[in-house]
Design a protein around this motif. Structure first.
Motif, PDB file in Angstrom:
ATOM      1  N   TYR A 243       0.829  -1.212   0.000  1.00 16.05           N
ATOM      2  CA  TYR A 243       0.000   0.000   0.000  1.00 16.05           C
ATOM      3  C   TYR A 243       0.862   1.261   0.000  1.00 16.05           C
ATOM      4  N   VAL A 244       1.917   1.259   0.801  1.00 17.25           N
ATOM      5  CA  VAL A 244       2.783   2.441   0.876  1.00 17.25           C
ATOM      6  C   VAL A 244       3.520   2.649  -0.445  1.00 17.25           C
ATOM      7  N   LEU A 245       4.031   1.572  -1.025  1.00 13.73           N
ATOM      8  CA  LEU A 245       4.688   1.692  -2.332  1.00 13.73           C
ATOM      9  C   LEU A 245       3.711   2.182  -3.398  1.00 13.73           C
ATOM     10  N   GLU A 246       2.482   1.702  -3.305  1.00 17.11           N
ATOM     11  CA  GLU A 246       1.444   2.068  -4.277  1.00 17.11           C
ATOM     12  C   GLU A 246       1.083   3.538  -4.179  1.00 17.11           C
ATOM     13  N   THR A 247       1.050   4.080  -2.968  1.00 14.08           N
ATOM     14  CA  THR A 247       0.673   5.485  -2.786  1.00 14.08           C
ATOM     15  C   THR A 247       1.852   6.433  -2.972  1.00 14.08           C
ATOM     16  N   GLN A 248       3.034   6.028  -2.500  1.00 15.05           N
ATOM     17  CA  GLN A 248       4.187   6.936  -2.580  1.00 15.05           C
ATOM     18  C   GLN A 248       4.878   6.903  -3.934  1.00 15.05           C
ATOM     19  N   ARG A 249       4.739   5.786  -4.640  1.00 18.31           N
ATOM     20  CA  ARG A 249       5.250   5.654  -6.011  1.00 18.31           C
ATOM     21  C   ARG A 249       6.744   5.956  -6.131  1.00 18.31           C
ATOM     22  N   ARG A 250       7.470   5.467  -5.141  1.00 18.42           N
ATOM     23  CA  ARG A 250       8.928   5.611  -5.156  1.00 18.42           C
ATOM     24  C   ARG A 250       9.536   4.593  -4.194  1.00 18.42           C
ATOM     25  N   ASP A 251      10.842   4.386  -4.303  1.00 17.13           N
ATOM     26  CA  ASP A 251      11.514   3.454  -3.398  1.00 17.13           C
ATOM     27  C   ASP A 251      11.436   3.971  -1.964  1.00 17.13           C
ATOM     28  N   LEU A 252      11.446   3.032  -1.028  1.00 16.62           N
ATOM     29  CA  LEU A 252      11.403   3.385   0.397  1.00 16.62           C
ATOM     30  C   LEU A 252      12.721   2.948   1.028  1.00 16.62           C
ATOM     31  N   SER A 253      13.809   3.623   0.665  1.00 14.63           N
ATOM     32  CA  SER A 253      15.127   3.196   1.127  1.00 14.63           C
ATOM     33  C   SER A 253      15.309   3.383   2.630  1.00 14.63           C
ATOM     34  N   HIS A 254      14.450   4.205   3.262  1.00 13.15           N
ATOM     35  CA  HIS A 254      14.574   4.402   4.707  1.00 13.15           C
ATOM     36  C   HIS A 254      13.859   3.315   5.504  1.00 13.15           C
ATOM     37  N   VAL A 255      13.073   2.471   4.825  1.00 11.50           N
ATOM     38  CA  VAL A 255      12.423   1.329   5.500  1.00 11.50           C
ATOM     39  C   VAL A 255      13.385   0.161   5.360  1.00 11.50           C
ATOM     40  N   THR A 256      14.240   0.005   6.350  1.00 14.49           N
ATOM     41  CA  THR A 256      15.379  -0.908   6.225  1.00 14.49           C
ATOM     42  C   THR A 256      15.174  -2.252   6.908  1.00 14.49           C
ATOM     43  N   ASP A 257      14.166  -2.356   7.763  1.00  6.50           N
ATOM     44  CA  ASP A 257      13.925  -3.619   8.451  1.00  6.50           C
ATOM     45  C   ASP A 257      12.509  -3.621   9.018  1.00  6.50           C
ATOM     46  N   ILE A 258      12.143  -4.740   9.605  1.00  2.00           N
ATOM     47  CA  ILE A 258      10.843  -4.854  10.242  1.00  2.00           C
ATOM     48  C   ILE A 258      11.041  -5.537  11.592  1.00  2.00           C
ATOM     49  N   LEU A 259      10.377  -5.027  12.607  1.00  2.00           N
ATOM     50  CA  LEU A 259      10.455  -5.605  13.939  1.00  2.00           C
ATOM     51  C   LEU A 259       9.249  -6.504  14.169  1.00  2.00           C
ATOM     52  N   ALA A 260       9.503  -7.804  14.283  1.00  2.00           N
ATOM     53  CA  ALA A 260       8.451  -8.757  14.617  1.00  2.00           C
ATOM     54  C   ALA A 260       8.490  -8.979  16.127  1.00  2.00           C
ATOM     55  N   TYR A 261       7.400  -8.700  16.808  1.00  2.00           N
ATOM     56  CA  TYR A 261       7.395  -8.827  18.270  1.00  2.00           C
ATOM     57  C   TYR A 261       6.181  -9.633  18.722  1.00  2.00           C
ATOM     58  N   ARG A 262       6.274 -10.134  19.940  1.00  2.00           N
ATOM     59  CA  ARG A 262       5.163 -10.854  20.545  1.00  2.00           C
ATOM     60  C   ARG A 262       4.516  -9.957  21.593  1.00  2.00           C
ATOM     61  N   ILE A 263       3.219  -9.922  21.615  1.00  2.00           N
ATOM     62  CA  ILE A 263       2.507  -9.091  22.582  1.00  2.00           C
ATOM     63  C   ILE A 263       2.873  -9.476  24.005  1.00  2.00           C
ATOM     64  N   SER A 264       3.159 -10.747  24.222  1.00  2.00           N
ATOM     65  CA  SER A 264       3.482 -11.227  25.566  1.00  2.00           C
ATOM     66  C   SER A 264       4.856 -10.765  26.051  1.00  2.00           C
ATOM     67  N   ASP A 265       5.664 -10.152  25.162  1.00  2.00           N
ATOM     68  CA  ASP A 265       6.992  -9.695  25.573  1.00  2.00           C
ATOM     69  C   ASP A 265       6.929  -8.464  26.460  1.00  2.00           C
ATOM     70  N   THR A 266       5.824  -7.739  26.440  1.00  2.00           N
ATOM     71  CA  THR A 266       5.650  -6.555  27.278  1.00  2.00           C
ATOM     72  C   THR A 266       4.312  -6.646  27.995  1.00  2.00           C
ATOM     73  N   MET A 267       4.112  -5.784  28.969  1.00  2.00           N
ATOM     74  CA  MET A 267       2.862  -5.783  29.716  1.00  2.00           C
ATOM     75  C   MET A 267       1.709  -5.385  28.791  1.00  2.00           C
ATOM     76  N   VAL A 268       0.643  -6.151  28.813  1.00  2.00           N
ATOM     77  CA  VAL A 268      -0.507  -5.875  27.961  1.00  2.00           C
ATOM     78  C   VAL A 268      -1.398  -4.844  28.644  1.00  2.00           C
ATOM     79  N   LEU A 269      -1.601  -3.746  27.982  1.00  2.00           N
ATOM     80  CA  LEU A 269      -2.492  -2.695  28.480  1.00  2.00           C
ATOM     81  C   LEU A 269      -3.666  -2.593  27.524  1.00  2.00           C
ATOM     82  N   ASP A 270      -4.816  -3.101  27.953  1.00  2.00           N
ATOM     83  CA  ASP A 270      -5.975  -3.014  27.069  1.00  2.00           C
ATOM     84  C   ASP A 270      -6.530  -1.588  27.080  1.00  2.00           C
ATOM     85  N   GLU A 271      -7.485  -1.343  26.221  1.00  2.00           N
ATOM     86  CA  GLU A 271      -8.027   0.003  26.087  1.00  2.00           C
ATOM     87  C   GLU A 271      -8.603   0.519  27.399  1.00  2.00           C
TER      88      GLU A 271
END
Length: 575
Positions: A243-271
């Motif tokens: 979606y971002v590539l489709e809207t920005q219509r250019r390379d995203l060289s500053h998006v260099t990685d992705i952080l995959a995390y588990r919700i259980s790794d931190t305290m869960v604060l519901d709404e």
């Protein structure tokens, strides 16, 4: 019946690409809107609604805004819930054969804004995507303005809703055919106030999704990001990136990685907890004032403020991580002099994350690059102060502070310290950078002196003390003589323009000089632009390194702020 001219044929063809967006169609110095777009936009933007053709049968509703202030008007439309497509001229009008070539260069929606003037400094601006595979939900989100890209998974709709509440996404991408089962009604109700973008079927399949992410990060496998055997998260991440590539219509060289995390790794604060504990906003004031975040926030940078918000929303629960953070805070608490030196330097740091993103996406102006350079020049000072600390986290932060001398030199050697924001205004590139540019600058400088000398010479030779040599964009250079001195005008003067109280003339000599000046100015403008883009591209090539420095400085800012907030809290014996 509207007469379809070649220009309108082009407009209508481009409009078909974005039927759900208001099209900003570049024509010269303005972005024009036509037909229904103009009728919708004019009252929102509080600008005049006119028509392209004056006769009633062929009248086309239209309105327009100056290109240099378009971002202000685009922001107004986005805040009213509209999508805006920007169509620019991608061909020099002088080289065009027929209608100037135009293309959509970006599509702007609430979740993909990168204009720093339109974004809240202390809050991340996320576009998020949801997917579901056999009751496993994937949630990915990206802040295009900083390059922050994250993904996680959960097994219930309620956990998904809680996480959406924590990230406060500006825009949510929801597949048209997603199956929430019995949780559909709850999902629709709790996300009703979000800007939801229903994506039609046909998003990348798993193989395409993996390929898209691998290409973006330049890797052979996604296992290093912790995404193995998590198809719902891979699909969610690819949906956001697509979606971002489709809207920005250019390379995203500053998006260099992705952080995959588990919700259980931190305290869960519901709404409910977040709201009742007044963590981000107070119940009484319905805003940040009076909240826990407002009490804690003594950060000095926009990057630090955003990182603090993240830490508050995701409290640590693992003892080692907590101890590492507390060790850093405690050491900073006990070393007031060094802490204050760090905080004084932080006051001078601009928003490196967002400046880096603007450079990487080709939207940084000369002053953005100057601000980035000034911020990076402070890094050695941070390294010097941090070298005296012993806590593991502060040592790691110091190691992450790459001096980036090569980036600093590229900007410092090319961009003038007093460069304007607009490249086309001239004075962007330093003298000595390019011999040809220096020649054009010399012509402009010499011509200014020549014009002053000509005015003085003509006053003496004609005896007209009020004679002026001037310039305007329509008529070029001229010699102006008031009507009271018309009897003194030499026969060699050629009449050019008649005013109420004066006449304007040219001479062969002035016409020749005008041609020389305008040619030099035109070539200077184009060459300066090309040189500036080259510098910006060199900076963009180091987006990964710059982003790493920005992250480290954000962490330094937050850990320095904690002892300042309430020093008595940070005593190890209490834990």
């Amino acid at each position: 019946m509207v007469r379809i001219t070649p220009m309108f044929q082009q407009y209508l063809s481009i409009k078909q690409e974005v039927p759900d967006a208001i099209l900003f169609f570049r024509m010269g110095d303005f972005y024009e809107m036509f037909f229904e777009d103009a009728e919708v936009a004019a009252p929102i933007l509080q600008i005049a609604l006119t028509s392209r053709n004056k006769d009633e049968e062929n009248a086309v509703p239209m309105c327009g805004v100056p290109h240099h202030s378009a971002s202000v008007y685009i922001t107004k439309l986005i805040e009213q819930g509209y999508k805006v497509a920007v169509c620019d001229q991608v061909e020099d009008p002088r080289d065009a054969k027929g209608v100037v070539k135009r293309e959509i260069t970006r599509v702007i929606t609430p979740g993909v804004r990168v204009d720093t003037d339109a974004l809240e400094e202390t809050v991340s601006n996320y576009v998020a995507a949801v997917t579901c595979i056999r009751d496993a939900y994937g949630l990915a989100y990206m802040d295009v303005s900083t390059g922050d890209f994250r993904v996680t998974g959960m097994d219930t709709v309620q956990k998904l809703l809680d996480e959406l509440g924590r990230i406060s996404a500006a825009e949510l991408l929801v597949p048209e055919d997603i199956d929430f089962g019995p949780g559909r009604e709850r999902f629709d109700m709790e996300t009703a106030e979000m800007v939801r973008n229903v994506r039609p079927p046909g998003e990348p399949d798993l193989q395409e999704a993996e390929s898209l992410l691998k290409k973006q990060f330049g890797v052979e496998t996604l296992d290093g990001f912790g995404l193995e055997d998590l198809p719902e998260q891979v699909l969610a991440a690819a949906a956001v990136l697509h979606y971002v590539l489709e809207t920005q219509r250019r390379d995203l060289s500053h998006v260099t990685d992705i952080l995959a995390y588990r919700i259980s790794d931190t305290m869960v604060l519901d709404e409910s907890a977040k709201r009742n504990l007044e963590i981000l906003e107070s119940l009484q004031r319905k805003g940040r004032k009076g909240s826990l975040l407002e009490v804690l926030d003594q950060t000095r940078t926009a990057m630090g403020a955003r990182r603090l918000r993240e830490w508050v929303c995701y409290p640590l629960i693992k003892k080692r991580a907590i101890s590492l953070r507390l060790d850093a805070v405690e050491e900073l608490r006990d070393r007031l002099s060094e802490r204050e030196r760090l905080r004084e330097q932080l006051k001078r740091v601009h928003d490196i994350e967002r400046l880096n993103s603007k450079a990487a996406m080709g939207r940084a102006n000369p002053r953005d690059l100057i601000a980035l350079r000034e911020s990076l020049e402070l890094v050695p000072g941070f390294r010097d102060v941090l070298s005296g600390f012993g806590s593991l986290q502060l040592k790691r932060l110091r190691e992450s502070l790459d001096p980036l001398d090569d980036v600093i030199e590229v900007v410092r050697n090319a961009i003038s310290d007093d460069a304007p924001a607009n490249v086309g205004q001239g004075g962007v590139i330093r003298e000595g950078v390019h011999p040809e540019l220096d020649r054009y600058i010399a012509v402009s400088r010499d011509s200014r002196e020549w014009i002053v000398a000509l005015e003085s010479q003509e006053r003496r030779s004609t005896g007209i003390s009020s004679l002026k040599v001037g310039y305007n964009k329509v008529f070029g250079y001229y010699i102006e003589v008031t009507n009271t001195h018309m009897d003194k005008v030499p026969e060699t003067y050629i009449r050019k323009q008649t005013l109420v109280n004066a006449e304007r003339f040219v001479t062969p000599e002035l016409k020749d000089r005008e041609a020389l000046i305008l040619e030099a100015q035109e070539k200077r403008t184009q060459l300066e632009y090309d040189l500036f883009v080259s510098v910006r591209d060199q900076v963009a090539a180091e987006a990964r390194r710059i982003r790493s420095v920005a992250r480290a400085l954000a962490d330094v800012d937050v850990v320095c702020s904690f002892p300042t907030t309430c020093p008595w809290i940070w005593t190890r014996s209490r834990y």
